[in-house]
Design a protein around this motif. Structure first.
Motif, short mmCIF file in Angstrom:
data_model
loop_
_atom_site.label_atom_id
_atom_site.label_comp_id
_atom_site.label_asym_id
_atom_site.label_seq_id
_atom_site.Cartn_x
_atom_site.Cartn_y
_atom_site.Cartn_z
N MET A 76 -26.07 2.21 6.52
CA MET A 76 -26.11 0.97 5.76
C MET A 76 -27.54 0.72 5.29
N ASN A 77 -27.73 0.73 4.00
CA ASN A 77 -29.05 0.50 3.40
C ASN A 77 -29.04 -0.78 2.59
N ASN A 78 -30.24 -1.28 2.32
CA ASN A 78 -30.39 -2.50 1.52
C ASN A 78 -29.45 -3.60 2.04
N LEU A 79 -29.51 -3.83 3.33
CA LEU A 79 -28.61 -4.80 3.94
C LEU A 79 -28.90 -6.21 3.46
N LYS A 80 -27.84 -6.99 3.35
CA LYS A 80 -27.92 -8.37 2.88
C LYS A 80 -27.40 -9.31 3.96
N PRO A 81 -27.82 -10.56 3.96
CA PRO A 81 -27.30 -11.51 4.96
C PRO A 81 -25.77 -11.56 4.96
N GLU A 82 -25.15 -11.37 3.82
CA GLU A 82 -23.69 -11.42 3.76
C GLU A 82 -23.02 -10.19 4.37
N ASP A 83 -23.82 -9.20 4.81
CA ASP A 83 -23.27 -8.07 5.56
C ASP A 83 -23.14 -8.38 7.05
N THR A 84 -23.66 -9.53 7.47
CA THR A 84 -23.58 -9.93 8.87
C THR A 84 -22.13 -10.07 9.29
N ALA A 85 -21.74 -9.28 10.31
CA ALA A 85 -20.35 -9.25 10.76
C ALA A 85 -20.27 -8.38 12.01
N VAL A 86 -19.10 -8.36 12.61
CA VAL A 86 -18.80 -7.37 13.65
C VAL A 86 -18.13 -6.19 12.96
N TYR A 87 -18.66 -5.01 13.19
CA TYR A 87 -18.15 -3.80 12.56
C TYR A 87 -17.31 -3.01 13.57
N TYR A 88 -16.15 -2.56 13.11
CA TYR A 88 -15.22 -1.81 13.94
C TYR A 88 -14.90 -0.47 13.28
N PHE A 148 1.77 13.71 17.76
CA PHE A 148 2.00 12.42 17.14
C PHE A 148 0.67 11.77 16.78
N GLN A 149 0.66 11.06 15.66
CA GLN A 149 -0.56 10.39 15.22
C GLN A 149 -0.53 8.94 15.68
N TYR A 150 -1.63 8.52 16.26
CA TYR A 150 -1.78 7.14 16.73
C TYR A 150 -3.06 6.55 16.14
N GLN A 151 -3.07 5.23 16.04
CA GLN A 151 -4.23 4.52 15.53
C GLN A 151 -5.03 3.97 16.71
N TYR A 152 -6.33 4.17 16.67
CA TYR A 152 -7.21 3.64 17.70
C TYR A 152 -8.34 2.86 17.04
N TRP A 153 -8.84 1.86 17.77
CA TRP A 153 -9.94 1.01 17.32
C TRP A 153 -11.07 1.05 18.33
N GLY A 154 -12.29 0.95 17.80
CA GLY A 154 -13.44 0.77 18.66
C GLY A 154 -13.56 -0.67 19.10
N GLN A 155 -14.53 -0.92 19.96
CA GLN A 155 -14.69 -2.25 20.55
C GLN A 155 -15.46 -3.20 19.65
N GLY A 156 -16.08 -2.68 18.63
CA GLY A 156 -16.85 -3.50 17.70
C GLY A 156 -18.33 -3.52 18.05
N THR A 157 -19.14 -3.56 17.02
CA THR A 157 -20.59 -3.67 17.21
C THR A 157 -21.11 -4.69 16.20
N LYS A 158 -21.96 -5.60 16.67
CA LYS A 158 -22.40 -6.71 15.83
C LYS A 158 -23.61 -6.31 15.00
N VAL A 159 -23.55 -6.62 13.74
CA VAL A 159 -24.67 -6.42 12.82
C VAL A 159 -25.09 -7.78 12.30
N THR A 160 -26.36 -8.10 12.48
CA THR A 160 -26.91 -9.36 12.00
C THR A 160 -28.06 -9.07 11.05
N VAL A 161 -27.94 -9.59 9.83
CA VAL A 161 -28.98 -9.40 8.82
C VAL A 161 -29.63 -10.77 8.58
N SER A 162 -30.87 -10.89 9.02
CA SER A 162 -31.53 -12.18 8.95
C SER A 162 -33.03 -11.99 8.99
N ALA A 163 -33.72 -12.89 8.27
CA ALA A 163 -35.17 -12.86 8.29
C ALA A 163 -35.70 -13.60 9.52
#
Length: 119
Positions: free
Chosen positions: A82-94, A104-119
């Protein structure tokens, strides 16, 4: 048991960069499509980027030209640069992956990681 373990989130200033990683572990045959989603407070998760097993990629319009998804099939890992990050990119990413287990194919999710873009 299959797990997706994410890393790389944190606090960054506007205009900065971060790289997220998501590694699949456990017993499985293969990993097909891998994706990154993000979730803003009070909102549903939204798709950010997709990479297929053949390394075709697709992006949400809001991140095109700034984010790059890639994968290392030998490590069963997907990345989100992620380059040129903006404050509006602040979110939990999964991360999400389609994993083949015993044919058989199954869907799996990660636990999430928080990204905060702030001065």
């Amino acid at each position: 048991q299959v797990q997706l373990v994410e890393s790389g989130g944190g606090l960054v200033q506007p205009g900065g960069s971060l790289r997220l990683s998501c590694a699949a572990s456990g017993t499985f045959s293969s990993v097909n499509t891998m994706e990154w989603y993000r979730q803003f407070p009070g909102k549903q998760r939204e798709l950010v980027a997709t990479v297929t097993s053949g390394c075709s990629t697709n992006y949400a319009d809001s991140v095109k030209g700034r984010f790059t998804i890639s994968r290392d099939n030998a490590k069963n890992t997907v990345y989100l640069q992620m380059n040129n990050l903006k404050p509006e990119d602040t979110a939990v990413y999964y991360c999400r992956a389609d994993v083949v287990v015993l044919g058989f194919q199954y869907q799996y999710w990660g636990q999430g990681t928080k990204v905060t873009v702030s001065a």
